[in-house]
Structures are given as structure tokens and as C-alpha cells.
Design a protein around this motif. Sequence first.
Motif, PDB file in Angstrom:
ATOM      1  N   SER A 140       9.613  12.775   0.644  1.00 23.30           N
ATOM      2  CA  SER A 140       8.522  13.113  -0.255  1.00 23.30           C
ATOM      3  C   SER A 140       8.860  12.683  -1.677  1.00 23.30           C
ATOM      4  O   SER A 140       9.997  12.815  -2.121  1.00 23.30           O
ATOM      5  CB  SER A 140       8.282  14.623  -0.223  1.00 23.30           C
ATOM      6  OG  SER A 140       7.408  15.008  -1.247  1.00 23.30           O
ATOM      7  N   SER A 141       7.862  12.175  -2.383  1.00 24.25           N
ATOM      8  CA  SER A 141       8.106  11.749  -3.766  1.00 24.25           C
ATOM      9  C   SER A 141       8.169  12.935  -4.720  1.00 24.25           C
ATOM     10  O   SER A 141       8.715  12.821  -5.810  1.00 24.25           O
ATOM     11  CB  SER A 141       7.012  10.790  -4.217  1.00 24.25           C
ATOM     12  OG  SER A 141       5.758  11.432  -4.154  1.00 24.25           O
ATOM     13  N   SER A 186       0.833  -1.194   0.000  1.00 22.71           N
ATOM     14  CA  SER A 186       0.000   0.000   0.000  1.00 22.71           C
ATOM     15  C   SER A 186       0.873   1.251   0.000  1.00 22.71           C
ATOM     16  O   SER A 186       1.986   1.259   0.521  1.00 22.71           O
ATOM     17  CB  SER A 186      -0.915  -0.002   1.219  1.00 22.71           C
ATOM     18  OG  SER A 186      -0.143   0.077   2.392  1.00 22.71           O
ATOM     19  N   VAL A 187       0.343   2.303  -0.578  1.00 23.12           N
ATOM     20  CA  VAL A 187       1.063   3.563  -0.650  1.00 23.12           C
ATOM     21  C   VAL A 187       0.796   4.335   0.636  1.00 23.12           C
ATOM     22  O   VAL A 187      -0.344   4.485   1.052  1.00 23.12           O
ATOM     23  CB  VAL A 187       0.598   4.374  -1.880  1.00 23.12           C
ATOM     24  CG1 VAL A 187       1.258   5.724  -1.904  1.00 23.12           C
ATOM     25  CG2 VAL A 187       0.883   3.611  -3.150  1.00 23.12           C
ATOM     26  N   ILE A 188       1.838   4.817   1.266  1.00 23.30           N
ATOM     27  CA  ILE A 188       1.712   5.604   2.486  1.00 23.30           C
ATOM     28  C   ILE A 188       1.787   7.072   2.102  1.00 23.30           C
ATOM     29  O   ILE A 188       2.709   7.503   1.414  1.00 23.30           O
ATOM     30  CB  ILE A 188       2.826   5.242   3.484  1.00 23.30           C
ATOM     31  CG1 ILE A 188       2.702   3.775   3.854  1.00 23.30           C
ATOM     32  CG2 ILE A 188       2.759   6.122   4.704  1.00 23.30           C
ATOM     33  CD1 ILE A 188       3.870   3.239   4.609  1.00 23.30           C
ATOM     34  N   GLU A 189       0.794   7.846   2.547  1.00 26.23           N
ATOM     35  CA  GLU A 189       0.745   9.259   2.223  1.00 26.23           C
ATOM     36  C   GLU A 189       1.037  10.092   3.453  1.00 26.23           C
ATOM     37  O   GLU A 189       0.660   9.737   4.567  1.00 26.23           O
ATOM     38  CB  GLU A 189      -0.619   9.633   1.663  1.00 26.23           C
ATOM     39  CG  GLU A 189      -0.890   9.062   0.298  1.00 26.23           C
ATOM     40  CD  GLU A 189      -2.166   9.606  -0.298  1.00 26.23           C
ATOM     41  OE1 GLU A 189      -3.041  10.063   0.465  1.00 26.23           O
ATOM     42  OE2 GLU A 189      -2.286   9.576  -1.527  1.00 26.23           O
ATOM     43  N   SER A 203      11.015  -4.585   0.405  1.00 22.55           N
ATOM     44  CA  SER A 203      11.114  -4.708  -1.035  1.00 22.55           C
ATOM     45  C   SER A 203      11.804  -6.024  -1.372  1.00 22.55           C
ATOM     46  O   SER A 203      12.411  -6.660  -0.516  1.00 22.55           O
ATOM     47  CB  SER A 203      11.907  -3.536  -1.613  1.00 22.55           C
ATOM     48  OG  SER A 203      13.251  -3.619  -1.191  1.00 22.55           O
ATOM     49  N   LYS A 215       8.385   7.950   0.111  1.00 18.93           N
ATOM     50  CA  LYS A 215       9.392   7.012  -0.360  1.00 18.93           C
ATOM     51  C   LYS A 215      10.229   6.563   0.824  1.00 18.93           C
ATOM     52  O   LYS A 215      10.535   7.361   1.707  1.00 18.93           O
ATOM     53  CB  LYS A 215      10.310   7.671  -1.398  1.00 18.93           C
ATOM     54  CG  LYS A 215       9.658   7.914  -2.727  1.00 18.93           C
ATOM     55  CD  LYS A 215      10.660   8.232  -3.800  1.00 18.93           C
ATOM     56  CE  LYS A 215      11.339   9.546  -3.567  1.00 18.93           C
ATOM     57  NZ  LYS A 215      12.205   9.965  -4.662  1.00 18.93           N
ATOM     58  N   SER A 228       2.919  10.749  -1.762  1.00 21.47           N
ATOM     59  CA  SER A 228       3.330   9.408  -1.350  1.00 21.47           C
ATOM     60  C   SER A 228       4.728   9.476  -0.741  1.00 21.47           C
ATOM     61  O   SER A 228       5.560  10.275  -1.140  1.00 21.47           O
ATOM     62  CB  SER A 228       3.302   8.446  -2.540  1.00 21.47           C
ATOM     63  OG  SER A 228       4.195   8.873  -3.527  1.00 21.47           O
TER      64      SER A 228
END
Length: 77
Positions: free
Chosen positions: A36-37, A2-5, A57, A18, A16
Motif C-alpha cells: 500500500s502506498s 497505469s496506476v493499479i488500485e 520500470s 507500489k 495505489s
Amino acid sequence: MSVIEAYDIKARKKVSMKNPQPYLMKNGTWALKGTSSETGIKVFKIVGKTKPSINQSKFEAFKNIFISRKCECNKSC
């Protein structure tokens, strides 16, 4: 995964995260630290009293296999 914001102050919006890492604050609350992306600055998100679990990963999982391996002399090389 899941993407963490998290909220980016420079971009003034949620972006999102990183490379999120769990971080234990002084008061016992857990948070996630990352970059921050969009702008590349550090972002921070408070998540609560339980430690967050971050999925590794494929590279990190592969790296851990070789680090935990023992050589012929029964030492961690």
C-alpha cells in the motif's frame, strides 16, 4: 504506466499499489500482490484467468540488459 488500485484494510479505502507482482493462486486465477502506498501493508487484487502484464520500470529494464549480457569467455557473468 497505469496506476493499479487495491483496497487497503487499514486505511479503509482504495489506494495505489507500489511494486505490483503477478501471483498465481492455487485455483489457477491470477492476482497482483504489492504494498500500500499509504500504510505500507501488503495488498492483494484478483485480476482473472489471464496473466497480468506489468510494465517494467526504467531501472529494471536497464538492469536486465546487463544481466543478459555475455562476457568474452562466452559465459553469463
